[in-house]
Design an enzyme around this catalytic site. Sequence first.
Site, PDB file in Angstrom:
ATOM      1  N   ASP A   1       0.857  -1.178   0.000  1.00  0.00           N
ATOM      2  CA  ASP A   1       0.000   0.000   0.000  1.00  0.00           C
ATOM      3  C   ASP A   1       0.893   1.228   0.000  1.00  0.00           C
ATOM      4  OD1 ASP A   1      -2.718  -0.378  -0.258  1.00  0.00           O
ATOM      5  OD2 ASP A   1      -2.938  -1.116   1.771  1.00  0.00           O
ATOM      6  N   THR A   2       0.743   2.015  -1.037  1.00  0.00           N
ATOM      7  CA  THR A   2       1.624   3.138  -1.326  1.00  0.00           C
ATOM      8  C   THR A   2       0.778   4.239  -1.920  1.00  0.00           C
ATOM      9  OG1 THR A   2       3.454   1.620  -1.783  1.00  0.00           O
ATOM     10  CG2 THR A   2       3.641   3.808  -2.747  1.00  0.00           C
ATOM     11  N   MET A   3       1.300   5.455  -1.975  1.00  0.00           N
ATOM     12  CA  MET A   3       0.584   6.495  -2.697  1.00  0.00           C
ATOM     13  C   MET A   3       1.563   7.244  -3.585  1.00  0.00           C
ATOM     14  SD  MET A   3       0.741  10.013  -1.986  1.00  0.00           S
ATOM     15  CE  MET A   3       2.439  10.441  -1.645  1.00  0.00           C
TER      16      MET A   3
END
Length: 554
Positions: free
Chosen positions: A344-346
Amino acid sequence: MLSEQPVYASRGMVACANYFATQAGVRILMQGGNAIDAAIAANATMTVAYPSTCSAGGDIFMLIWHEKSQRLYALNGSGRAPQGMRPEYFAVQGMQSIPERGPLAINVPGAVDGWFEAIGRFGSLPVETVLSPAIEYAQDGVPVTAKLGGWLAKAELLLKRWDSSANIFLADKRPPRAGELLRQPQLARTYRTLAKEGRDAFYSGPLARSITDYVQKVGGVLSMEDMRQHHSDWVEPISTSYRGYDVYEFPPNTQGITALEMLNIIEGYDLKSFGYQSSEYLHVLLEAKKLAFADRDAYVSDPAFVDVPVERLLSKGYAEEQRKRINMQKASASVTSGLEKEGDTMYLCVADGEGNVVSLIQSLYMGFGSGVVGGDTGVLLHNRGAYFSLDKRHVNYLQPGKRTMHTLTPAMVLRDEKPYMAIGTMGGDAQPQIHAQLLTAMLDFGMNAQQAISAPRWRSGRMRLYPPVRRNDYIPGQRGLDELADRDVSEVVIMEKRFTNGAPLLLEMLGHRIQFEESWGDGMGHAQAIRIHPETHLFEGAADPRCDGLALGW
């Protein structure tokens, strides 16, 4: 019907995975800030609005085109393994791998130092102004979207394990739901402290003390000395040419080189003659992925500890050698060594009217990272340490002070030595694969940024097949346990259900193992892009409909 039209603007553009963060970035631009100020403001707001994907307790990588100096800069804001995080420690505990969650997976968090490095070198507004949108949302509450509500519900058991996390995310004895407010007053206080006292408050002051005391209390090894020794690094970006464009990615310790090797291999084919999303087009990309990922798994780690043959891997001659290994009539056996890693990254990108462009990626690794909030700071701490290997033969072998191989990689494309595109995505191991899909869609097939992002997507990786082989299936003298374990694993191509042109069936006939996944799911990443049109200098922005993304200009 989802729109396939991008948005256009003349004075600035922000594209981010959450609309609150996009608006925060635009707000800073309208207050006279530049792209660097706006990118940090959007990133900080993302830590409030999407705490599953990023945090001040995670890592950051930035590509920054600075118009005044006419140069592309790369900032490595990733943290290192604590001094107490040693293979011997885990051996004594009887552990054969680093736990994926909890305090033992926590590396030094690098994002905050990265923020201050970027603002200090290129920013134009005070830190207090840059952090003000994030402070307001943390203090007053940010509306929970359906996406965030779903992630919180899935993470409830993880967050319940530590009081510091449960007090924030399960304040009403349950995670907040869509349409409710998530308030994070401790995080607001932390950001006010950073605005007033600067980065040292986080790495050697009261915030560092609160974080390390709590981590050690719950069984981790992160220390004050680890925090004090941390620093970001300005490094040289790496690049290759593709169809007349210069594509820049982040150098090792990230997997950016993997995307560039894929492009070098792909460039030898006339993709337009195959047709977009045809079986031939997809086969070439899938085979290039296998070859590039084999090199990634063999060579990429922290260049301060291992010798990464960057020039060799990026050479066109090497790509030609790799290309000869591709059989257009048959899928190759998998040549990758590890299982697929999700994360989970942005990702966000910003361009301003002065000509500055930022491509920024920030992460906790897995959703909500370690699951541990650092004491009373409100800061979720990442679990990036879990990416290390305890096998001393592995290139990513754990060593104190080492940076792990990172899946995070922002990208930027230059044309005639000027910024043409900022592009990136979340998605763990899928990131280089998505980069290749987006860039070929735009540079080979002439799609606009939104069309490329909204198109059906795939990812490929070595995955465990279910039902898995049971350990008691092992028959002494007939087959080894390693061989048995390999029977559980296969190279699988995951495709969105929206592929309706018959290509999946043709790929299976070539020997690819195909599985379908829901359309518009998080597993296919959250991509954003900004393209700068050379003739008009207008900004074209696009955001991913797979999240609460928004591209907005002014």
